[in-house]
Design an enzyme around this catalytic site. Structure first.
Site, PDB file in Angstrom:
ATOM      1  N   ASN A   1      -3.251 -14.671  62.263  1.00 59.17           N
ATOM      2  CA  ASN A   1      -4.634 -14.638  62.739  1.00 59.17           C
ATOM      3  C   ASN A   1      -5.264 -13.269  62.508  1.00 59.17           C
ATOM      4  O   ASN A   1      -4.588 -12.251  62.573  1.00 59.17           O
ATOM      5  CB  ASN A   1      -4.681 -14.983  64.230  1.00 59.17           C
ATOM      6  CG  ASN A   1      -4.135 -16.368  64.499  1.00 59.17           C
ATOM      7  OD1 ASN A   1      -3.987 -17.158  63.571  1.00 59.17           O
ATOM      8  ND2 ASN A   1      -3.826 -16.667  65.749  1.00 59.17           N
TER       9      ASN A   1
ATOM     10  N   HIS B   1      -2.330 -11.331  57.717  1.00 58.27           N
ATOM     11  CA  HIS B   1      -3.552 -11.600  56.947  1.00 58.27           C
ATOM     12  C   HIS B   1      -4.686 -10.624  57.262  1.00 58.27           C
ATOM     13  O   HIS B   1      -5.835 -10.907  56.970  1.00 58.27           O
ATOM     14  CB  HIS B   1      -3.994 -13.055  57.175  1.00 58.27           C
ATOM     15  CG  HIS B   1      -2.999 -14.052  56.659  1.00 58.27           C
ATOM     16  ND1 HIS B   1      -2.989 -15.373  57.018  1.00 58.27           N
ATOM     17  CD2 HIS B   1      -1.966 -13.907  55.786  1.00 58.27           C
ATOM     18  CE1 HIS B   1      -1.984 -15.996  56.403  1.00 58.27           C
ATOM     19  NE2 HIS B   1      -1.350 -15.131  55.664  1.00 58.27           N
TER      20      HIS B   1
HETATM   21  N1  APR Z   1      -1.924 -25.165  70.604  1.00 59.12           N
HETATM   22  C1  APR Z   1      -1.014 -25.068  69.610  1.00 59.12           C
HETATM   23  N2  APR Z   1      -1.253 -25.448  68.347  1.00 59.12           N
HETATM   24  C2  APR Z   1      -2.458 -25.976  68.071  1.00 59.12           C
HETATM   25  C3  APR Z   1      -3.448 -26.132  69.058  1.00 59.12           C
HETATM   26  C4  APR Z   1      -3.150 -25.703  70.371  1.00 59.12           C
HETATM   27  N3  APR Z   1      -4.025 -25.799  71.363  1.00 59.12           N
HETATM   28  N4  APR Z   1      -4.541 -26.696  68.469  1.00 59.12           N
HETATM   29  C5  APR Z   1      -4.232 -26.875  67.180  1.00 59.12           C
HETATM   30  N5  APR Z   1      -2.969 -26.466  66.940  1.00 59.12           N
HETATM   31  C6  APR Z   1      -2.229 -26.460  65.678  1.00 59.12           C
HETATM   32  C7  APR Z   1      -2.606 -27.556  64.699  1.00 59.12           C
HETATM   33  O1  APR Z   1      -1.864 -28.736  64.982  1.00 59.12           O
HETATM   34  C8  APR Z   1      -2.213 -26.924  63.368  1.00 59.12           C
HETATM   35  O2  APR Z   1      -0.860 -27.204  63.068  1.00 59.12           O
HETATM   36  O3  APR Z   1      -2.543 -25.278  65.024  1.00 59.12           O
HETATM   37  C9  APR Z   1      -2.367 -25.420  63.618  1.00 59.12           C
HETATM   38  C10 APR Z   1      -3.534 -24.785  62.923  1.00 59.12           C
HETATM   39  O4  APR Z   1      -3.314 -24.834  61.544  1.00 59.12           O
HETATM   40  P1  APR Z   1      -4.247 -24.073  60.507  1.00 59.12           P
HETATM   41  O5  APR Z   1      -5.669 -24.286  60.857  1.00 59.12           O
HETATM   42  O6  APR Z   1      -3.781 -24.461  59.160  1.00 59.12           O
HETATM   43  O7  APR Z   1      -3.952 -22.518  60.812  1.00 59.12           O
HETATM   44  P2  APR Z   1      -2.821 -21.559  60.252  1.00 59.12           P
HETATM   45  O8  APR Z   1      -1.512 -22.266  60.141  1.00 59.12           O
HETATM   46  O9  APR Z   1      -2.875 -20.335  61.080  1.00 59.12           O
HETATM   47  O10 APR Z   1      -3.368 -21.241  58.810  1.00 59.12           O
HETATM   48  C11 APR Z   1      -2.694 -20.311  58.025  1.00 59.12           C
HETATM   49  O11 APR Z   1      -4.370 -20.331  56.339  1.00 59.12           O
HETATM   50  O12 APR Z   1      -6.605 -20.443  55.920  1.00 59.12           O
HETATM   51  C12 APR Z   1      -5.519 -19.620  55.945  1.00 59.12           C
HETATM   52  O13 APR Z   1      -5.448 -17.297  56.185  1.00 59.12           O
HETATM   53  C13 APR Z   1      -5.720 -18.479  56.894  1.00 59.12           C
HETATM   54  O14 APR Z   1      -4.168 -17.479  58.445  1.00 59.12           O
HETATM   55  C14 APR Z   1      -4.683 -18.711  57.944  1.00 59.12           C
HETATM   56  C15 APR Z   1      -3.628 -19.501  57.195  1.00 59.12           C
END
Ligand code: APR
Length: 236
Positions: free
Chosen positions: A92, A109
């Site tokens: 994040n 990131h």
């Molecule tokens: N608690 C826990 N997990 C949650 C919640 C919650 N309240 N709400 C959603 N999630 C989960 C979703 O199920 C999903 O698996 O959080 C995850 C979010 O996934 P992404 O949006 O893909 O985020 P992330 O994995 O951090 O993305 C990675 O991608 O776009 C790039 O650089 C950006 O750092 C980011 C990277």
């Protein structure tokens, strides 16, 4: 759990901040002017139209500026207070782990709250909200500033990646919270830890590629289930 808690590594993604009101990338609510983040968060988009990309980041900063750390962030700050050998690795860029009190955060990131010169790569903090209307100039060389975040198609900073990989390789416990685990190299970290013998705990309401090999899977929103998990395990 019956396992050693140290070295303890937590890997977080956008889901840990979801209950603070920060939209995730791959869920609903992450769009700005009907555009997907991938369209704007890349070097070509910035070269083509720096002002458009700048305005996208101004929007993201204004959203995050209204958000506060939730119980999941606060729990991870408590973990850092209790565990001597603890590393928090986050994908994040919102700065909410630091706001919760974590002091040693590996930001894979980058950060929304830092800028970087496109010419000499100098970095500096920029906490003003609202963001200045135009990308400022570098205080050292006058080059154009950009957000100090890793964009789609860009590599991670080697020193930061090395730190994350070596922490993962020596972990005995890895907590994987709120990440879809599809973006590499971050998604490899739990696998590195697993192969090195760590106990993997996943916290996520949805199934992910980590779910298959995790030793413990907790399906639920992080702000609710992470404090409960920590209360059960803290004093073991
Ligand atoms: N608690 C826990 N997990 C949650 C919640 C919650 N309240 N709400 C959603 N999630 C989960 C979703 O199920 C999903 O698996 O959080 C995850 C979010 O996934 P992404 O949006 O893909 O985020 P992330 O994995 O951090 O993305 C990675 O991608 O776009 C790039 O650089 C950006 O750092 C980011 C990277």
């Amino acid at each position: 759990m019956g396992r050693a808690l140290e070295p303890f590594v937590a890997l977080t993604g956008a889901g840990v901040s979801a209950e603070s009101g920060v939209p995730t990338f791959r869920g609903p609510g992450g769009l700005w002017q009907s555009r997907r983040p991938e369209e704007l968060a890349n070097p070509q988009a910035f070269a083509r139209d720096p002002l458009l990309v700048w305005r996208f980041y101004a929007w993201r900063r204004s959203v995050v500026a209204r958000c506060s750390p939730n119980a999941a962030h606060l729990t991870l700050a408590d973990v850092e207070d209790h565990i001597g050998d603890f590393t928090l690795i986050t994908q994040n860029v919102d700065g909410l782990h630091e706001a919760a009190g974590n002091r040693r955060v590996v930001e894979l990131h980058g950060s929304l709250w830092r800028l970087r010169c496109t010419r000499c790569r100098e970095r500096w903090e920029e906490r003003r909200v609202p963001f200045p209307e135009m990308p400022p100039r570098c205080p050292s060389c006058g080059g154009l500033a950009r957000p100090d975040v890793v964009w789609f198609g860009e590599g991670l900073e080697q020193g930061i990646l090395n730190r994350a990989m070596s922490s993962a390789a020596r972990a005995r416990l890895m907590l994987v919270v709120g990440t879809s685990a599809v973006v590499h190299p971050a998604a490899q970290l739990p696998l590195i830890a697993k192969k090195a013998g760590a106990w993997i705990v996943e916290i996520n309401p949805e199934e992910t590629p980590v779910s298959i090999y995790a030793d413990e899977v907790i399906r639920g929103p992080a702000a609710q289930v992470l404090p409960e998990w920590w209360a059960r395990n803290r004093d073991e």
